[in-house]
Every structure is written in C-alpha cells, then in structure tokens.
Design a protein around this motif. Structure first.
Motif, PDB file in Angstrom:
ATOM      1  N   VAL A   1      -1.381  -3.769  -6.476  1.00 34.97           N
ATOM      2  CA  VAL A   1      -0.310  -4.299  -5.478  1.00 34.97           C
ATOM      3  C   VAL A   1       0.175  -3.178  -4.638  1.00 34.97           C
ATOM      4  O   VAL A   1       0.087  -3.392  -3.173  1.00 34.97           O
ATOM      5  N   ALA A   2       0.382  -1.939  -4.884  1.00 38.01           N
ATOM      6  CA  ALA A   2       0.818  -0.888  -3.989  1.00 38.01           C
ATOM      7  C   ALA A   2      -0.160  -0.609  -2.649  1.00 38.01           C
ATOM      8  O   ALA A   2      -0.031  -0.421  -1.629  1.00 38.01           O
ATOM      9  N   ARG A   3      -1.744  -0.730  -3.310  1.00 38.58           N
ATOM     10  CA  ARG A   3      -2.797  -0.551  -2.233  1.00 38.58           C
ATOM     11  C   ARG A   3      -2.777  -1.666  -1.515  1.00 38.58           C
ATOM     12  O   ARG A   3      -3.117  -1.464  -0.157  1.00 38.58           O
ATOM     13  N   SER A   4      -2.552  -2.880  -1.889  1.00 35.32           N
ATOM     14  CA  SER A   4      -2.521  -3.980  -1.013  1.00 35.32           C
ATOM     15  C   SER A   4      -1.473  -4.129  -0.001  1.00 35.32           C
ATOM     16  O   SER A   4      -1.598  -4.421   1.254  1.00 35.32           O
ATOM     17  N   ARG A   5      -0.205  -3.426  -0.483  1.00 36.39           N
ATOM     18  CA  ARG A   5       1.065  -3.414   0.473  1.00 36.39           C
ATOM     19  C   ARG A   5       0.641  -2.158   1.554  1.00 36.39           C
ATOM     20  O   ARG A   5       0.789  -2.580   2.574  1.00 36.39           O
ATOM     21  N   ALA A   6      -0.025  -1.126   1.146  1.00 31.10           N
ATOM     22  CA  ALA A   6      -0.632  -0.092   2.098  1.00 31.10           C
ATOM     23  C   ALA A   6      -1.368  -0.635   3.187  1.00 31.10           C
ATOM     24  O   ALA A   6      -1.112  -0.512   4.414  1.00 31.10           O
ATOM     25  N   PHE A   7      -2.238  -1.689   2.743  1.00 30.56           N
ATOM     26  CA  PHE A   7      -3.223  -2.330   3.861  1.00 30.56           C
ATOM     27  C   PHE A   7      -2.524  -3.324   4.474  1.00 30.56           C
ATOM     28  O   PHE A   7      -2.550  -3.263   5.902  1.00 30.56           O
ATOM     29  N   TYR A   8      -1.799  -4.293   4.023  1.00 35.31           N
ATOM     30  CA  TYR A   8      -1.347  -5.487   4.583  1.00 35.31           C
ATOM     31  C   TYR A   8      -0.129  -4.990   5.622  1.00 35.31           C
ATOM     32  O   TYR A   8       0.124  -5.404   6.595  1.00 35.31           O
ATOM     33  N   VAL A   9       0.790  -4.298   4.738  1.00 38.75           N
ATOM     34  CA  VAL A   9       2.173  -4.224   5.403  1.00 38.75           C
ATOM     35  C   VAL A   9       2.132  -2.842   6.278  1.00 38.75           C
ATOM     36  O   VAL A   9       2.675  -2.695   7.665  1.00 38.75           O
ATOM     37  N   ASP A  10       1.746  -1.513   5.886  1.00 39.15           N
ATOM     38  CA  ASP A  10       1.814  -0.394   6.403  1.00 39.15           C
ATOM     39  C   ASP A  10       0.374  -0.367   7.444  1.00 39.15           C
ATOM     40  O   ASP A  10       0.621   0.064   8.710  1.00 39.15           O
ATOM     41  N   GLY A  11      -0.533  -0.967   6.966  1.00 39.86           N
ATOM     42  CA  GLY A  11      -1.738  -0.795   8.052  1.00 39.86           C
ATOM     43  C   GLY A  11      -1.885  -1.870   8.792  1.00 39.86           C
ATOM     44  O   GLY A  11      -2.175  -1.705  10.197  1.00 39.86           O
ATOM     45  N   LEU A  12      -1.860  -3.223   8.606  1.00 42.11           N
ATOM     46  CA  LEU A  12      -2.041  -4.308   9.615  1.00 42.11           C
ATOM     47  C   LEU A  12      -0.729  -4.628  10.211  1.00 42.11           C
ATOM     48  O   LEU A  12      -0.421  -5.262  11.119  1.00 42.11           O
ATOM     49  N   GLY A  13       0.396  -3.965   9.663  1.00 40.89           N
ATOM     50  CA  GLY A  13       1.849  -4.162  10.332  1.00 40.89           C
ATOM     51  C   GLY A  13       2.641  -5.524   9.839  1.00 40.89           C
ATOM     52  O   GLY A  13       3.633  -5.988  10.656  1.00 40.89           O
ATOM     53  N   TRP A  14       1.923  -6.085   8.990  1.00 43.37           N
ATOM     54  CA  TRP A  14       2.788  -7.617   8.395  1.00 43.37           C
ATOM     55  C   TRP A  14       4.293  -7.148   7.850  1.00 43.37           C
ATOM     56  O   TRP A  14       4.201  -6.014   7.497  1.00 43.37           O
ATOM     57  N   THR A  15       4.936  -8.221   7.709  1.00 49.65           N
ATOM     58  CA  THR A  15       6.187  -7.839   7.122  1.00 49.65           C
ATOM     59  C   THR A  15       6.179  -8.682   5.535  1.00 49.65           C
ATOM     60  O   THR A  15       5.778  -9.905   5.454  1.00 49.65           O
ATOM     61  N   ALA A  16       6.837  -7.885   4.598  1.00 48.78           N
ATOM     62  CA  ALA A  16       6.764  -8.354   3.297  1.00 48.78           C
ATOM     63  C   ALA A  16       7.909  -9.447   3.396  1.00 48.78           C
ATOM     64  O   ALA A  16       9.051  -8.973   3.740  1.00 48.78           O
ATOM     65  N   THR A  17       7.753 -10.681   2.609  1.00 49.94           N
ATOM     66  CA  THR A  17       9.158 -11.364   2.330  1.00 49.94           C
ATOM     67  C   THR A  17       9.594 -11.211   0.953  1.00 49.94           C
ATOM     68  O   THR A  17      11.055 -11.405   0.783  1.00 49.94           O
ATOM     69  N   VAL A  18       8.602 -10.987   0.011  1.00 52.12           N
ATOM     70  CA  VAL A  18       9.140 -10.589  -1.600  1.00 52.12           C
ATOM     71  C   VAL A  18       8.245  -9.438  -1.672  1.00 52.12           C
ATOM     72  O   VAL A  18       6.708  -9.419  -1.459  1.00 52.12           O
ATOM     73  N   ASP A  19       8.821  -8.519  -2.472  1.00 54.07           N
ATOM     74  CA  ASP A  19       7.823  -7.206  -2.649  1.00 54.07           C
ATOM     75  C   ASP A  19       8.515  -6.762  -4.076  1.00 54.07           C
ATOM     76  O   ASP A  19       9.683  -6.138  -3.977  1.00 54.07           O
ATOM     77  N   VAL A  20       7.909  -7.065  -5.157  1.00 54.32           N
ATOM     78  CA  VAL A  20       8.048  -6.612  -6.479  1.00 54.32           C
ATOM     79  C   VAL A  20       7.274  -5.618  -6.824  1.00 54.32           C
ATOM     80  O   VAL A  20       5.825  -5.748  -7.286  1.00 54.32           O
ATOM     81  N   PRO A  21       7.383  -4.125  -6.671  1.00 50.27           N
ATOM     82  CA  PRO A  21       6.445  -2.963  -7.008  1.00 50.27           C
ATOM     83  C   PRO A  21       5.645  -3.596  -8.319  1.00 50.27           C
ATOM     84  O   PRO A  21       6.178  -3.755  -9.367  1.00 50.27           O
ATOM     85  N   GLY A  22       4.231  -3.122  -8.124  1.00 47.45           N
ATOM     86  CA  GLY A  22       3.391  -3.351  -9.391  1.00 47.45           C
ATOM     87  C   GLY A  22       3.376  -4.946  -9.873  1.00 47.45           C
ATOM     88  O   GLY A  22       2.361  -5.030 -10.827  1.00 47.45           O
ATOM     89  N   GLU A  23       3.917  -5.914  -9.214  1.00 44.90           N
ATOM     90  CA  GLU A  23       3.675  -7.388  -9.619  1.00 44.90           C
ATOM     91  C   GLU A  23       3.252  -8.115  -8.573  1.00 44.90           C
ATOM     92  O   GLU A  23       2.359  -8.804  -8.734  1.00 44.90           O
ATOM     93  N   VAL A  24       4.106  -7.947  -7.399  1.00 43.01           N
ATOM     94  CA  VAL A  24       3.568  -9.243  -6.483  1.00 43.01           C
ATOM     95  C   VAL A  24       4.242  -8.819  -5.194  1.00 43.01           C
ATOM     96  O   VAL A  24       5.237  -8.138  -4.946  1.00 43.01           O
ATOM     97  N   LEU A  25       3.289  -9.019  -4.183  1.00 45.31           N
ATOM     98  CA  LEU A  25       3.627  -8.883  -2.718  1.00 45.31           C
ATOM     99  C   LEU A  25       3.569 -10.469  -2.130  1.00 45.31           C
ATOM    100  O   LEU A  25       2.435 -10.815  -2.075  1.00 45.31           O
ATOM    101  N   MET A  26       4.574 -10.579  -1.282  1.00 44.84           N
ATOM    102  CA  MET A  26       4.396 -11.996  -0.616  1.00 44.84           C
ATOM    103  C   MET A  26       4.838 -11.765   0.914  1.00 44.84           C
ATOM    104  O   MET A  26       5.698 -11.173   1.249  1.00 44.84           O
ATOM    105  N   ILE A  27       3.996 -12.449   1.457  1.00 37.54           N
ATOM    106  CA  ILE A  27       4.070 -12.462   3.009  1.00 37.54           C
ATOM    107  C   ILE A  27       3.961 -13.863   3.493  1.00 37.54           C
ATOM    108  O   ILE A  27       2.766 -14.428   3.408  1.00 37.54           O
TER     109      ILE A  27
END
Length: 138
Positions: free
Chosen positions: A15-41
C-alpha cells in the motif's frame, strides 16, 4: 439495482508503494489512508479507487488467481485533447510507471497509450472523440 459503479478495488502488494505512485507521483488526493491496509482515492463524483493490501483483500474476498502476466483488467483515464494523452503518459513515467506504451492512433479514430502501476495494473490514457467523450468527461 441502480445502474452504477461505486468502487474499483485492486489488491496490491504494498500500500505504501501504491501511495507513493498515485498520491506522491501522480498528485492524486487520498480520501482514506490506513497505512499498510488500504488507500482510497475519489476518482469521480461517486466513484472510489480502493487500493487494498492483498492479504486483507484475500481475507475478505477469497484467494486471488496467479499473478503471472498482466492482470486481466484495464482502467481508463480519458482526456479532452489528443496531446493530453502524451502529457499524462509522461507524468506517469516520471512517477515511476512500469511498462509505458506510447500514444498510438487507433483504427476507431482515437489516440491512446498505456502505463502500468506498481502492481502491474494497466491504465489506458485515451482521447476518444465522439459520443462516448460526452459520457466520460466532466
């Protein structure tokens, strides 16, 4: 049942790698972010992309099939102009996208290219002139 789609949930390995790609890399905004479990955009007016840790996914949904090769699903992001396809592909490349297929003119009159996220899910970036454009673009 209403004709609509509310969530697209993808089982991811990290999930952290996905966050780095979608949020940090593509600039999308997380709606729900539970580290190690789920990222919702939130990706649409009433649509959420859920990137769920594979172990949590499998505990609720059941085991997944072999991950060899390309997952048998694509996600699409449509743009309003042909040159935007190449721009979005460049952004994805800079964010660390895996396989990137450059923009290609399609026999149906559009222009598309593909990139893969950290788990191999393919995203189509498409300029799709015609009636479908009116449905999929805000």
């Amino acid at each position: 049942m209403d004709q609509r789609l509310s969530f697209v949930t993808l089982a991811v390995d990290d999930v952290a790698r996905s966050r780095a790609f979608y949020v940090d890399g593509l600039g999308w905004t997380a709606t729900v972010d539970v580290p190690g479990e789920v990222l919702m955009i939130q990706v649409g007016a009433h649509v959420v992309l859920s990137l769920w840790d594979r172990a949590h996914f499998e505990a609720e949904v059941g085991g997944t099939t072999s991950r060899d090769g390309i997952p048998p699903v694509t996600l699409a992001h449509n743009v309003a102009a042909r040159d935007e396809v190449d721009s979005v592909l460049a952004t994805a490349r800079a964010a660390g996208a895996g396989t990137v297929t450059g923009g290609t003119d399609r026999e149906w009159g559009g222009y598309t290219g593909y990139f893969s996220d950290p788990d191999g899910f393919r995203w189509e970036i498409a300029w799709n002139p015609g009636p479908i454009e009116e449905i999929v673009l805000p």
